[in-house]
Write an enzyme that holds these catalytic residues in place. Structure first.
Site, mmCIF file in Angstrom:
data_model
loop_
_atom_site.group_PDB
_atom_site.id
_atom_site.type_symbol
_atom_site.label_atom_id
_atom_site.label_comp_id
_atom_site.label_asym_id
_atom_site.label_seq_id
_atom_site.Cartn_x
_atom_site.Cartn_y
_atom_site.Cartn_z
ATOM 1 N N LEU A 1 -15.886 64.502 117.852
ATOM 2 C CA LEU A 1 -16.450 63.789 118.993
ATOM 3 C C LEU A 1 -17.772 64.457 119.337
ATOM 4 C CD1 LEU A 1 -13.430 63.304 121.459
ATOM 5 C CD2 LEU A 1 -14.411 61.628 119.881
ATOM 6 N N ASP A 2 -18.754 63.663 119.758
ATOM 7 C CA ASP A 2 -20.020 64.240 120.208
ATOM 8 C C ASP A 2 -19.735 65.229 121.333
ATOM 9 O OD1 ASP A 2 -21.150 62.445 118.454
ATOM 10 O OD2 ASP A 2 -21.794 61.043 120.016
ATOM 11 N N ALA A 3 -20.542 66.270 121.425
ATOM 12 C CA ALA A 3 -20.308 67.328 122.409
ATOM 13 C C ALA A 3 -20.103 66.802 123.831
ATOM 14 C CB ALA A 3 -21.436 68.352 122.362
ATOM 15 N N VAL B 1 -18.875 64.066 124.846
ATOM 16 C CA VAL B 1 -17.789 63.084 124.933
ATOM 17 C C VAL B 1 -16.441 63.803 125.040
ATOM 18 C CG1 VAL B 1 -16.644 61.157 123.766
ATOM 19 C CG2 VAL B 1 -19.138 61.407 123.633
#
Length: 213
Positions: A49-51, A53
């Site tokens: 997951l993107d940081a 998110v």
């Protein structure tokens, strides 16, 4: 670190916003090890997951489990579902978005490419609009491919940036978090083959509370 499920092969946890998914100091694997009480235990990242998110993530607790979960992801057997709030209104309540996405490694940004090229890959997702309020839409997204920043870029390129996503065009206040949540994962247990599915609603904070009755 909140653990939703654990056994000898896998851990399902809730990734906090602002924490990296990868195995490095302060990353989610380190936090999972601490929660398990196994500071040197095997905890392997199989998806990211993107940081900024938050939401559900699955980690492997063995090399075999990591390999089997990675195979499911490659072959489209691992389902990932997200909730997002977009600033704008999708024309249809249900749809599928398909783009060619490239990656600018210098700027660390993803972009929609005009045609095939080096490091350009197809990106596909399905979405369903759950609610519409005050110029924003709450959408449920099923990823069909797993490209970097895919959901963020595919909606932003159509004039509907995710609320709080200043990198891709939302002019939100500085303290507005990105409105993207990993809401569901479904896969086969790497050891037993049993169907596993987990769902989790986002915390009751803005912008999710905008859509409460």
């Amino acid at each position: 670190m909140e653990l939703i499920y654990q056994d000898r092969s896998i851990v399902v946890c809730v990734k906090p916003a602002g924490v990296l998914s990868t195995d490095e100091p302060g990353g989610v694997p380190e936090l999972v090890r601490a929660a398990l009480g196994e500071p040197h235990g095997c905890v392997r990242t199989v998806h990211r997951l993107d940081a900024p998110v938050a939401g559900l993530m699955v980690f492997a607790r063995s090399a075999y489990a990591a390999g089997e979960l990675s195979r499911q992801i490659r072959e489209g057997e691992f389902e990932k579902t997200y909730l997002a709030v977009v600033r704008g209104m999708p024309k249809a309540d249900v749809g599928e978005l398909t783009d060619l996405l490239g990656r600018d490694k210098t700027r660390r940004m993803t972009y929609v490419a005009e045609g095939p090229g080096k490091d350009v890959r197809e990106a596909r997702l399905r979405y369903r609009v759950l609610d519409r309020r005050a110029g924003c839409a709450l959408v449920r997204v099923q990823l069909l491919t797993g490209r970097t920043h895919q959901i963020r870029v595919q909606f932003a390129s159509r004039g509907m940036p995710l609320v709080g996503d200043r990198r891709y065009g939302d002019a939100a206040e500085a303290d507005t978090p990105i409105a993207l949540w990993s809401a569901g994962v479904a896969f086969r247990h790497p050891e037993t083959g049993k169907a596993m599915a987990f769902e989790l609603a986002p915390s009751r904070t803005a912008p999710w509370t905008w859509f409460e009755a």
